[in-house]
Design an enzyme around this catalytic site. Structure first.
Site, PDB file in Angstrom:
ATOM      1  N   HIS A 447      16.232 -32.391   5.191  1.00 45.38           N
ATOM      2  CA  HIS A 447      15.682 -33.906   5.242  1.00 45.38           C
ATOM      3  C   HIS A 447      14.499 -34.235   4.524  1.00 45.38           C
ATOM      4  O   HIS A 447      13.926 -35.273   4.310  1.00 45.38           O
ATOM      5  CB  HIS A 447      15.148 -34.054   6.876  1.00 45.38           C
ATOM      6  CG  HIS A 447      15.338 -35.162   7.339  1.00 45.38           C
ATOM      7  ND1 HIS A 447      15.592 -36.299   6.699  1.00 45.38           N
ATOM      8  CD2 HIS A 447      15.347 -35.649   8.701  1.00 45.38           C
ATOM      9  CE1 HIS A 447      15.750 -37.322   7.467  1.00 45.38           C
ATOM     10  NE2 HIS A 447      15.420 -37.148   8.452  1.00 45.38           N
ATOM     11  N   ARG A 448      14.143 -32.994   3.671  1.00 44.91           N
ATOM     12  CA  ARG A 448      12.942 -33.400   2.715  1.00 44.91           C
ATOM     13  C   ARG A 448      13.642 -34.290   1.433  1.00 44.91           C
ATOM     14  O   ARG A 448      13.050 -34.921   0.767  1.00 44.91           O
ATOM     15  CB  ARG A 448      12.616 -32.103   1.975  1.00 44.91           C
ATOM     16  CG  ARG A 448      11.759 -31.447   3.277  1.00 44.91           C
ATOM     17  CD  ARG A 448      11.391 -29.910   2.809  1.00 44.91           C
ATOM     18  NE  ARG A 448      12.507 -29.111   2.426  1.00 44.91           N
ATOM     19  CZ  ARG A 448      12.481 -27.886   1.775  1.00 44.91           C
ATOM     20  NH1 ARG A 448      11.038 -27.242   1.254  1.00 44.91           N
ATOM     21  NH2 ARG A 448      13.493 -27.084   1.481  1.00 44.91           N
TER      22      ARG A 448
END
Length: 476
Positions: A447-448
């Protein structure tokens, strides 16, 4: 020429250790440059190490089954020893010189000298093949020869006392020679095996490694199995507890590396997983057609092939997902190539080799590459290069009958797709309920690097190709 030591090299990218699996040479063997010395197991693959120089093996510095750090010497090789002439081999030892004894000594033991620092050392006389009795009945007998007493070729001669029959009730002892190479003697010591009790099968009566292992297995208590028909091959390298209810197996090689990578990934990259249920009936029809195509006659065609192609087409439409997070440099690294990894279950554990530059492959070359990749992995011959620099991975859990899962990312990758089992289910198709081939997809992403929108669009595009493979012609 002085002896040379061969340190364990780094056969991968930054590997720090490897396990010695099997020595292909023994002490006393003559090796040439590029002769295979040993088979090692790294955290990624089995590798055979060739010899960088020629000569005679002087010593094996690491035992089979041990883990050695990179840079640690594992074998010592020296120049081949010259053969002695027959006249020198038969030359008897000199008789002890009584004049060499000190003034206070009454006699000199052969082989021990006189204690005079100025006296020249005597050469030890070679023993004959037949060893005579060393003591009279009732007398004490030497039962052990020094470990340094070896025949040419590195074969150690272990002397053991064996009682001989005596009619008068006495127990005279006879010294019997047991021939075994130093690694075999060390193995026997570790396993608690008396070499004198081992039946030799090697040439010239040499006790081999297999002889010692067989003797140890015959004497060892039988490992308790959970079930009567359970051979439990994964317990072979473990040790059974005293009560027989547990086996403790060391964590090493592939299993160790996998555990470290998964822990690092799970607690470093914030994982998000999205799911999609897909009607893949048209994909199944395409697979059947390709199986009958003469161009695909020599390759294995499965739904995984179409799924792999769908992933490559989706990456082309959403290249942002083909990236990695460089925490040290605080940078996002976007890859302009796709090295497509396929998770493969092997006897050594889970490995993830990848097809290099998979984005350049058409459907037939991709099928050929996947076939070679899986065959090599199952044979345990995947090289470290084959498993390095992956950019995206597919894990085919469907082959085990699993619908889907929440896969953990391989370190350095932004996405991994779980491809579930394909089952025939009732499905609404063109307004009617019909039996259709259906599967589930699960996409885990970092999710980064990937937000929910990008991850959802990517998975949706993979599903669209599987629903209608002809769409791939438009996106190609």
């Amino acid at each position: 020429m002085s002896n040379q030591r061969f340190p364990l090299p780094d056969v991968g990218e930054g590997l720090t250790e490897a396990e010695i699996v099997e020595w292909k040479v023994a002490v006393g063997d003559t090796v040439a440059v590029n002769d295979v010395l040993v088979e090692i197991e790294t955290a990624k693959s089995l590798v055979e190490l060739p010899s960088p120089f020629a000569g005679t093996v002087v010593a094996l510095l690491a035992e089979e089954g041990t883990t050695v750090d990179v840079g640690t010497p594992i074998i010592e090789v020296g120049a081949a020893a010259p053969e002695l002439s027959d006249s020198r081999k038969e030359m008897p030892a000199r008789e002890p010189d009584s004049s060499a004894a000190g003034s206070g000594s009454g006699s000199v033991l052969v082989g021990y000298g006189t204690g005079d620092d100025g006296a020249a050392p005597r050469r030890r006389r070679r023993r004959s093949a037949t060893v005579p009795e060393l003591s009279e009945p009732g007398a004490a007998t030497l039962a052990r020869e020094s470990d340094s007493s070896r025949e040419p070729g590195g074969i150690a001669q272990a002397m053991v006392s064996v009682p001989a029959a005596a009619p008068s009730g006495t127990t005279p002892a006879t010294r019997v020679r047991v021939l075994a190479k130093p690694p075999v003697r060390k193995l026997a010591k570790d396993l608690g095996v008396d070499l004198a009790s081992v039946k030799p099968t090697g040439p010239g009566g040499i006790v081999t490694r297999e002889d010692v292992v067989a003797r140890a297995e015959a004497a060892a208590p039988r490992t308790l199995a959970t079930y009567a028909d359970d051979d439990q091959p994964w317990l072979a390298s473990g040790s059974v507890t005293d009560d027989g209810r547990q086996t403790r197996v060391p964590v090493k090689s592939v299993r160790k590396r996998t555990a470290e990578a998964m822990v690092a990934s799970a607690f470093t990259a914030p994982h998000v997983t999205v799911f999609r249920t897909v009607d893949v009936t048209r994909t199944m029809k395409l697979v059947e057609k390709l199986k009958g195509d003469k161009e695909f006659a020599d390759v294995r065609v499965t739904p995984l092939l179409i799924a792999a192609k769908a992933v490559l087409l989706a990456i082309k439409r959403h290249p942002e997902i083909n990236a990695s997070w460089d925490d040290d440099a605080r940078e996002i690294v976007y890859k302009h190539y796709v090295n497509l990894g396929i998770a493969a279950a092997t006897p050594r554990g889970l490995v993830v080799p990848n097809v290099k530059d998979a984005h350049r492959h058409g459907l037939l070359p991709l099928a050929q590459a996947l076939g070679e990749l899986t065959a090599t992995a199952r044979a345990g011959r995947t090289t470290p290069t084959d498993m390095s620099d992956g950019t995206f991975t597919i894990t085919n859990v469907g082959v085990f009958g699993i619908d889907t899962g929440t896969p953990i990312l391989n370190p350095g990758e932004a996405g991994i797709l779980a491809f579930g089992a394909i089952r025939q289910q009732p499905w609404v198709h063109k307004g009617k309920i019909k039996p259709r081939w259906v599967t589930q997809l699960a996409l885990s992403f970092d999710h980064r690097l990937v937000d929910g929108e990008l991850g959802s669009r990517f998975l949706s595009d993979v599903a669209r190709v599987l629903e209608d493979p002809a769409r791939g012609l438009v996106w190609a």
